[in-house]
Design a protein around this motif. Structure first.
Motif, PDB file in Angstrom:
ATOM      1  N   GLU A 234     -78.991 -19.824 -21.042  1.00 34.80           N
ATOM      2  CA  GLU A 234     -79.362 -21.126 -21.595  1.00 34.80           C
ATOM      3  C   GLU A 234     -80.154 -20.980 -22.887  1.00 34.80           C
ATOM      4  O   GLU A 234     -79.906 -21.677 -23.877  1.00 34.80           O
ATOM      5  N   ASP A 235     -81.139 -20.084 -22.881  1.00 33.29           N
ATOM      6  CA  ASP A 235     -81.947 -19.866 -24.089  1.00 33.29           C
ATOM      7  C   ASP A 235     -81.082 -19.372 -25.250  1.00 33.29           C
ATOM      8  O   ASP A 235     -81.320 -19.734 -26.407  1.00 33.29           O
ATOM      9  N   LYS A 236     -80.103 -18.554 -24.937  1.00 36.42           N
ATOM     10  CA  LYS A 236     -79.212 -18.030 -25.969  1.00 36.42           C
ATOM     11  C   LYS A 236     -78.366 -19.143 -26.568  1.00 36.42           C
ATOM     12  O   LYS A 236     -78.096 -19.154 -27.774  1.00 36.42           O
ATOM     13  N   ILE A 237     -77.951 -20.080 -25.729  1.00 34.33           N
ATOM     14  CA  ILE A 237     -77.176 -21.216 -26.228  1.00 34.33           C
ATOM     15  C   ILE A 237     -77.987 -22.002 -27.255  1.00 34.33           C
ATOM     16  O   ILE A 237     -77.466 -22.438 -28.285  1.00 34.33           O
ATOM     17  N   ILE A 238     -79.265 -22.157 -26.987  1.00 28.67           N
ATOM     18  CA  ILE A 238     -80.134 -22.904 -27.907  1.00 28.67           C
ATOM     19  C   ILE A 238     -80.210 -22.215 -29.268  1.00 28.67           C
ATOM     20  O   ILE A 238     -80.041 -22.851 -30.317  1.00 28.67           O
ATOM     21  N   SER A 239     -80.437 -20.900 -29.271  1.00 29.66           N
ATOM     22  CA  SER A 239     -80.552 -20.179 -30.544  1.00 29.66           C
ATOM     23  C   SER A 239     -79.219 -20.144 -31.292  1.00 29.66           C
ATOM     24  O   SER A 239     -79.175 -20.277 -32.521  1.00 29.66           O
ATOM     25  N   ILE A 240     -78.119 -20.000 -30.560  1.00 29.74           N
ATOM     26  CA  ILE A 240     -76.797 -19.978 -31.190  1.00 29.74           C
ATOM     27  C   ILE A 240     -76.461 -21.355 -31.769  1.00 29.74           C
ATOM     28  O   ILE A 240     -75.913 -21.468 -32.865  1.00 29.74           O
ATOM     29  N   ALA A 241     -76.814 -22.414 -31.040  1.00 30.99           N
ATOM     30  CA  ALA A 241     -76.566 -23.778 -31.517  1.00 30.99           C
ATOM     31  C   ALA A 241     -77.360 -24.062 -32.791  1.00 30.99           C
ATOM     32  O   ALA A 241     -76.877 -24.755 -33.700  1.00 30.99           O
ATOM     33  N   ASN A 242     -78.576 -23.533 -32.873  1.00 27.57           N
ATOM     34  CA  ASN A 242     -79.385 -23.693 -34.087  1.00 27.57           C
ATOM     35  C   ASN A 242     -78.672 -23.077 -35.293  1.00 27.57           C
ATOM     36  O   ASN A 242     -78.623 -23.670 -36.376  1.00 27.57           O
ATOM     37  N   GLU A 243     -78.142 -21.878 -35.100  1.00 28.32           N
ATOM     38  CA  GLU A 243     -77.425 -21.201 -36.174  1.00 28.32           C
ATOM     39  C   GLU A 243     -76.142 -21.946 -36.523  1.00 28.32           C
ATOM     40  O   GLU A 243     -75.787 -22.102 -37.699  1.00 28.32           O
ATOM     41  N   LEU A 244     -75.446 -22.429 -35.500  1.00 29.37           N
ATOM     42  CA  LEU A 244     -74.199 -23.159 -35.725  1.00 29.37           C
ATOM     43  C   LEU A 244     -74.452 -24.439 -36.513  1.00 29.37           C
ATOM     44  O   LEU A 244     -73.677 -24.793 -37.419  1.00 29.37           O
ATOM     45  N   GLU A 245     -75.540 -25.138 -36.188  1.00 30.64           N
ATOM     46  CA  GLU A 245     -75.868 -26.357 -36.920  1.00 30.64           C
ATOM     47  C   GLU A 245     -76.079 -26.054 -38.401  1.00 30.64           C
ATOM     48  O   GLU A 245     -75.616 -26.803 -39.280  1.00 30.64           O
ATOM     49  N   LYS A 246     -76.769 -24.939 -38.713  1.00 31.94           N
ATOM     50  CA  LYS A 246     -76.995 -24.555 -40.116  1.00 31.94           C
ATOM     51  C   LYS A 246     -75.671 -24.322 -40.834  1.00 31.94           C
ATOM     52  O   LYS A 246     -75.481 -24.732 -41.982  1.00 31.94           O
ATOM     53  N   ARG A 247     -74.739 -23.669 -40.150  1.00 28.74           N
ATOM     54  CA  ARG A 247     -73.445 -23.379 -40.769  1.00 28.74           C
ATOM     55  C   ARG A 247     -72.614 -24.638 -40.969  1.00 28.74           C
ATOM     56  O   ARG A 247     -71.913 -24.780 -41.962  1.00 28.74           O
ATOM     57  N   LEU A 248     -72.737 -25.568 -40.021  1.00 24.09           N
ATOM     58  CA  LEU A 248     -72.032 -26.846 -40.157  1.00 24.09           C
ATOM     59  C   LEU A 248     -72.597 -27.650 -41.326  1.00 24.09           C
ATOM     60  O   LEU A 248     -71.851 -28.268 -42.093  1.00 24.09           O
ATOM     61  N   GLN A 249     -73.918 -27.635 -41.464  1.00 25.74           N
ATOM     62  CA  GLN A 249     -74.554 -28.356 -42.567  1.00 25.74           C
ATOM     63  C   GLN A 249     -74.161 -27.758 -43.910  1.00 25.74           C
ATOM     64  O   GLN A 249     -73.904 -28.483 -44.878  1.00 25.74           O
ATOM     65  N   LYS A 250     -74.104 -26.434 -43.951  1.00 27.79           N
ATOM     66  CA  LYS A 250     -73.730 -25.751 -45.192  1.00 27.79           C
ATOM     67  C   LYS A 250     -72.294 -26.074 -45.580  1.00 27.79           C
ATOM     68  O   LYS A 250     -71.975 -26.260 -46.755  1.00 27.79           O
ATOM     69  N   SER A 251     -71.415 -26.152 -44.585  1.00 28.13           N
ATOM     70  CA  SER A 251     -70.001 -26.459 -44.845  1.00 28.13           C
ATOM     71  C   SER A 251     -69.742 -27.953 -44.946  1.00 28.13           C
ATOM     72  O   SER A 251     -68.642 -28.372 -45.316  1.00 28.13           O
ATOM     73  N   LYS A 252     -70.744 -28.763 -44.568  1.00 28.30           N
ATOM     74  CA  LYS A 252     -70.648 -30.232 -44.613  1.00 28.30           C
ATOM     75  C   LYS A 252     -69.485 -30.748 -43.769  1.00 28.30           C
ATOM     76  O   LYS A 252     -68.673 -31.562 -44.215  1.00 28.30           O
ATOM     77  N   VAL A 253     -69.412 -30.235 -42.545  1.00 23.63           N
ATOM     78  CA  VAL A 253     -68.352 -30.665 -41.631  1.00 23.63           C
ATOM     79  C   VAL A 253     -68.936 -30.927 -40.250  1.00 23.63           C
ATOM     80  O   VAL A 253     -70.068 -30.539 -39.946  1.00 23.63           O
ATOM     81  N   ALA A 254     -68.134 -31.574 -39.420  1.00 20.87           N
ATOM     82  CA  ALA A 254     -68.442 -31.777 -38.002  1.00 20.87           C
ATOM     83  C   ALA A 254     -67.139 -31.541 -37.240  1.00 20.87           C
ATOM     84  O   ALA A 254     -66.073 -31.437 -37.835  1.00 20.87           O
ATOM     85  N   GLY A 255     -67.252 -31.443 -35.914  1.00 22.32           N
ATOM     86  CA  GLY A 255     -66.051 -31.160 -35.142  1.00 22.32           C
ATOM     87  C   GLY A 255     -66.020 -31.905 -33.830  1.00 22.32           C
ATOM     88  O   GLY A 255     -67.048 -32.375 -33.333  1.00 22.32           O
ATOM     89  N   LYS A 256     -64.816 -31.997 -33.264  1.00 22.71           N
ATOM     90  CA  LYS A 256     -64.637 -32.682 -31.986  1.00 22.71           C
ATOM     91  C   LYS A 256     -64.520 -31.722 -30.806  1.00 22.71           C
ATOM     92  O   LYS A 256     -64.879 -32.067 -29.689  1.00 22.71           O
ATOM     93  N   THR A 257     -63.978 -30.534 -31.042  1.00 26.54           N
ATOM     94  CA  THR A 257     -63.724 -29.595 -29.951  1.00 26.54           C
ATOM     95  C   THR A 257     -64.791 -28.507 -29.934  1.00 26.54           C
ATOM     96  O   THR A 257     -64.958 -27.773 -30.911  1.00 26.54           O
ATOM     97  N   ILE A 258     -65.502 -28.405 -28.822  1.00 18.21           N
ATOM     98  CA  ILE A 258     -66.549 -27.387 -28.650  1.00 18.21           C
ATOM     99  C   ILE A 258     -66.002 -26.302 -27.731  1.00 18.21           C
ATOM    100  O   ILE A 258     -65.445 -26.595 -26.676  1.00 18.21           O
ATOM    101  N   THR A 259     -66.163 -25.060 -28.132  1.00 16.28           N
ATOM    102  CA  THR A 259     -65.690 -23.938 -27.327  1.00 16.28           C
ATOM    103  C   THR A 259     -66.840 -22.979 -27.044  1.00 16.28           C
ATOM    104  O   THR A 259     -67.565 -22.587 -27.960  1.00 16.28           O
ATOM    105  N   LEU A 260     -66.988 -22.655 -25.780  1.00 15.96           N
ATOM    106  CA  LEU A 260     -67.958 -21.639 -25.349  1.00 15.96           C
ATOM    107  C   LEU A 260     -67.184 -20.346 -25.107  1.00 15.96           C
ATOM    108  O   LEU A 260     -66.200 -20.330 -24.367  1.00 15.96           O
ATOM    109  N   LYS A 261     -67.609 -19.276 -25.726  1.00 12.56           N
ATOM    110  CA  LYS A 261     -66.940 -17.980 -25.602  1.00 12.56           C
ATOM    111  C   LYS A 261     -67.836 -17.017 -24.838  1.00 12.56           C
ATOM    112  O   LYS A 261     -69.006 -16.854 -25.168  1.00 12.56           O
ATOM    113  N   LEU A 262     -67.267 -16.374 -23.825  1.00  9.76           N
ATOM    114  CA  LEU A 262     -67.997 -15.389 -23.030  1.00  9.76           C
ATOM    115  C   LEU A 262     -67.255 -14.059 -23.067  1.00  9.76           C
ATOM    116  O   LEU A 262     -66.063 -14.004 -22.781  1.00  9.76           O
ATOM    117  N   LYS A 263     -67.964 -13.008 -23.440  1.00 10.40           N
ATOM    118  CA  LYS A 263     -67.390 -11.667 -23.317  1.00 10.40           C
ATOM    119  C   LYS A 263     -68.193 -10.932 -22.246  1.00 10.40           C
ATOM    120  O   LYS A 263     -69.409 -10.774 -22.361  1.00 10.40           O
TER     121      LYS A 263
END
Length: 369
Positions: A265-294
């Motif tokens: 759960e904590d990792k999801i929070i930190s990853i989401a923070n980084e993802l938000e920065k990348r979305l803001q930089k690209s000026k986009v939003a999305g409809k489909t959310i994918t969680l990837k587990l290795k």
């Protein structure tokens, strides 16, 4: 191949071991030594390997532990993506001195259409040589190039004389060039597909060319038509300067495998923070959310959900990410976790539909292997 296609002049420029070469350039002590960018001998995955490391079989996407076994003297360095982007911009600026028709594939490679170019040079071979020289003189790195009548052949040719070389395939040489190549060298034919082709008695471009379209569609479904065309040198895709962004993501490889959703759960929070920065930089939003587990055994699992609206806010991403995380029990301990947004509001979608600011509906989730 049409007459129009025969007259096109396409260059594919591919930097040589880009990330590793940047690290060796910035730190002379690393020159001539086997180097891996990303990962470590304990955890992580190799993002790039120097040519000195490749001699031992080290390659990208390999686990750090396996790479270290192959090359005991391997040196690991952390990736510096800001630095790679800085260098990439300098290289792209050189490209734009010759043509505005530049289609970047990544930080280290791009297609250039020089059929008509700013220098009014007739020879694409000479243009490629001049560009490679400028990259070396102005940036300090080597690049390889493929030159031909379309993107597919140019891409294949750029790998022919690596590193620091180039290969020109003239219009009347295309089919003969492709006939002699192992099918695994064809861009778009991955390891699994190549093995399947081998089992069907298809080893070279010539073998592939002998198979009728019906045969290829039967065994390779929708890709059959693509294989039927490329072995004949047919590829009409244009060089597109403004490629549409298709997804934005972020992920983390953990130093130790995580065994519980609570820890993730904590990792999801930190990853989401980084993802938000990348979305803001690209000026986009999305409809489909994918969680990837290795998992620890390197098997991959993805869980996705398509929403009826666009999102870009980290809090919404976190909420959906957690729902996906608890959708079913973990199969094993987890070594990597990622979040990505697809189905973006690029191009015409941007102004037609609003971006959701908060979640006020109950979501149902489905599993996708």
């Amino acid at each position: 191949m049409s007459q129009e296609e025969k007259q096109r002049k396409i260059i594919h420029i591919d930097m040589d071991a880009f990330y590793a070469s940047v690290e060796q350039m910035d730190n002379p002590e690393l020159k001539g030594k086997p180097l891996a960018v990303g990962g470590s001998e304990v955890r992580g995955v190799v993002s790039a390997a120097s040519y000195e490391a490749r001699k031992f079989g080290v390659k990208s996407a390999m686990s750090g532990a396996q790479a270290k076994r192959l090359c005991p003297d391997l040196i690991f360095v952390r990736p510096r993506f800001d630095r790679y982007k800085e260098i990439s911009k300098k290289i792209r600026k050189i490209f734009l001195d010759y043509t505005d028709l530049v289609e970047p594939l990544s930080l280290d490679e791009a297609y250039l259409d020089v059929t008509e170019n700013k220098k009014n040079l007739l020879s694409a071979t000479l243009i490629a040589r001049e560009i490679r020289k400028r990259i070396y003189d102005e940036v300090g790195l080597t690049a390889s190039a493929g030159i031909s009548v379309n993107k597919f052949v140019a891409k294949v040719a750029s790998d022919y004389n690596k590193p620091n070389g180039q290969k020109t395939v003239n219009p009347d040489e295309v089919e003969e060039f492709l006939e002699k190549l192992d099918v695994k060298k064809f861009y778009g034919v991955g390891k699994v597909t190549a093995e399947k082709m081998y089992q069907l008695g298809i080893f070279t471009g010539y073998d592939l060319k002998q198979k009728p379209l019906e045969f290829l569609e039967k065994h390779f479904s929708n890709s059959g038509h693509y294989y039927y065309q490329i072995c004949r040198g047919i590829h009409r895709s244009q060089v597109k300067p403004n490629r549409t962004l298709k997804s934005v993501g972020a992920e983390r490889t953990f130093f130790e495998n995580l065994t519980s959703e609570v820890f993730l759960e904590d990792k999801i929070i930190s990853i989401a923070n980084e993802l938000e920065k990348r979305l803001q930089k690209s000026k986009v939003a999305g409809k489909t959310i994918t969680l990837k587990l290795k998992y620890s055994d390197f098997t991959l699992q993805t869980r996705s959900k398509t929403l009826p609206y666009f999102i870009a806010d980290k809090n919404l991403i976190i909420d959906v990410g957690k729902e996906l995380l608890y959708q079913e029990r973990l199969k094993n301990s987890v070594r990597l976790l990622g979040l990505s947004l697809h189905n973006l509001n690029t191009e015409s979608k941007k102004e037609k539909e609003p971006i959701q600011k908060s979640i006020s509906v109950q979501l149902k989730f489905e599993f996708k292997e």
